[in-house]
Design an enzyme around this catalytic site. Structure first.
Site, PDB file in Angstrom:
ATOM      1  CB  SER A  13      -0.641 -17.212  10.752  1.00  0.00           C
ATOM      2  OG  SER A  13       0.457 -16.586  11.496  1.00  0.00           O
ATOM      3  CE  LYS A  65       6.010   2.409  -1.127  1.00  0.00           C
ATOM      4  NZ  LYS A  65       7.168   1.349  -0.511  1.00  0.00           N
ATOM      5  CG  MET A  90       6.822  -9.430   4.245  1.00  0.00           C
ATOM      6  SD  MET A  90       7.055  -9.044   5.976  1.00  0.00           S
ATOM      7  CE  MET A  90       8.896  -9.589   5.953  1.00  0.00           C
ATOM      8  NE  ARG A  91       5.244  -4.506  -1.967  1.00  0.00           N
ATOM      9  CZ  ARG A  91       6.197  -4.656  -2.844  1.00  0.00           C
ATOM     10  NH1 ARG A  91       6.514  -3.388  -3.400  1.00  0.00           N
ATOM     11  NH2 ARG A  91       6.351  -5.716  -3.486  1.00  0.00           N
ATOM     12  CG  LEU A  92       9.911   0.638   3.798  1.00  0.00           C
ATOM     13  CD1 LEU A  92      11.011   1.611   3.287  1.00  0.00           C
ATOM     14  CD2 LEU A  92       9.614   0.859   5.175  1.00  0.00           C
ATOM     15  CG  ASN A 107       4.361  -3.889  10.990  1.00  0.00           C
ATOM     16  OD1 ASN A 107       3.687  -4.805  10.377  1.00  0.00           O
ATOM     17  ND2 ASN A 107       5.810  -3.611  11.145  1.00  0.00           N
ATOM     18  CG  HIS A 109       9.574  -6.498  13.442  1.00  0.00           C
ATOM     19  ND1 HIS A 109       9.580  -6.672  11.967  1.00  0.00           N
ATOM     20  CD2 HIS A 109      10.658  -6.511  13.957  1.00  0.00           C
ATOM     21  CE1 HIS A 109      10.894  -7.038  11.625  1.00  0.00           C
ATOM     22  NE2 HIS A 109      11.732  -7.021  12.767  1.00  0.00           N
TER      23      HIS A 109
HETATM   24  C1  GAR Z   1       4.931 -12.427  11.065  1.00  0.00           C
HETATM   25  O1  GAR Z   1       6.179 -13.107  11.942  1.00  0.00           O
HETATM   26  C2  GAR Z   1       5.232 -11.098  11.168  1.00  0.00           C
HETATM   27  O2  GAR Z   1       5.502 -10.618  12.387  1.00  0.00           O
HETATM   28  C3  GAR Z   1       6.166 -10.850  10.295  1.00  0.00           C
HETATM   29  O3  GAR Z   1       5.784 -11.587   9.116  1.00  0.00           O
HETATM   30  C4  GAR Z   1       5.239 -12.787   9.675  1.00  0.00           C
HETATM   31  C5  GAR Z   1       3.855 -12.901   8.941  1.00  0.00           C
HETATM   32  O4  GAR Z   1       3.267 -14.158   9.238  1.00  0.00           O
HETATM   33  N1  GAR Z   1       6.459  -9.367   9.763  1.00  0.00           N
HETATM   34  C6  GAR Z   1       7.594  -8.888   9.475  1.00  0.00           C
HETATM   35  O5  GAR Z   1       8.678  -9.680   9.509  1.00  0.00           O
HETATM   36  C7  GAR Z   1       7.213  -7.418   9.032  1.00  0.00           C
HETATM   37  N2  GAR Z   1       8.816  -7.101   8.935  1.00  0.00           N
HETATM   38  P1  GAR Z   1       1.892 -14.416   8.919  1.00  0.00           P
HETATM   39  O6  GAR Z   1       1.620 -14.225   7.386  1.00  0.00           O
HETATM   40  O7  GAR Z   1       1.494 -15.823   9.160  1.00  0.00           O
HETATM   41  O8  GAR Z   1       0.809 -13.581   9.687  1.00  0.00           O
END
Ligand code: GAR
Length: 186
Positions: A13, A65, A90-92, A107, A109
């Site tokens: 999104s 990696k 969702m990966r370092l 990024n 968060h």
């Molecule tokens: C979002 O809320 C983003 O902030 C979070 O994943 C979601 C992705 O939503 N990211 C993390 O938690 C990173 N640590 P999306 O795929 O709908 O954009």
């Protein structure tokens, strides 16, 4: 337009919000590539429907990696990408990409960092019982959600209602990310 790549592991999104801001000429950027580590992520469908190329790479198909990120780096170079925009990746990020894009990785968060790093930040905030959480846009370094903060916005927790709290956070994310990128990508 500044050539960017969006990295995502899930729904996408935030990718969608960025792509729409570009379409509406609010952002002077071009998404040259969407990179995902989840070959079945919904973000792939979103990118395809916008005609944006997707690189879907499964980390398990590589022996390290470094090799995984080398493959990504090569694709980014072919597209002459200048900035990496992480949106639910969702990966370092490892040394290979950090060195290739020093100070050019951002990024988003779903918490007020430095609180609630890592996975399920919204669930962590609800479990802790905080009344205010929020959204952070930050530069990426080698740590988990630890890089320099660019923008933050607070969100009131709706007590015992994760679903609604999450909906508000996501809406705030979409606006905040576009606002931050407007500032950064000049
Ligand atoms: C979002 O809320 C983003 O902030 C979070 O994943 C979601 C992705 O939503 N990211 C993390 O938690 C990173 N640590 P999306 O795929 O709908 O954009």
């Amino acid at each position: 337009a500044i050539p960017i790549a969006v990295f995502a592991s899930g729904s996408g999104s935030n990718f969608q919000a960025i792509a729409e801001a570009i379409e509406q000429q609010q952002l002077h950027a071009k998404i040259e590539l969407v990179v995902t580590d989840k070959p079945d992520a919904y973000v792939i469908k979103r990118a395809e429907s916008k005609g944006i190329p997707v690189l879907a790479v499964h980390p398990k198909d590589f022996s390290s990696k470094e090799e995984y990120e080398e493959a990504i780096l090569q694709a980014l170079r072919e597209k002459k990408v200048e900035w990496l925009i992480l949106a639910g990746y969702m990966r370092l990020v490892g040394h290979t990409l950090l060195q290739g894009f020093a100070s050019r990785i951002v990024n988003i968060h779903p918490s007020l960092l430095p609180s609630f790093t890592g996975k399920d930040a919204i669930g962590q905030a609800m479990d802790h019982g905080v009344k205010i959480t929020g959204v952070t846009v930050h530069y990426v370094d080698e740590g988990m959600d630890t890089g320099p903060i660019i923008m933050q916005k607070a969100v009131n927790v709706i007590d015992n209602n994760r679903e609604e709290t999450e909906a508000v956070i996501h809406a705030v994310e979409h606006d905040l990310y576009v606002a931050a990128l407007k500032d950064i990508l000049k």
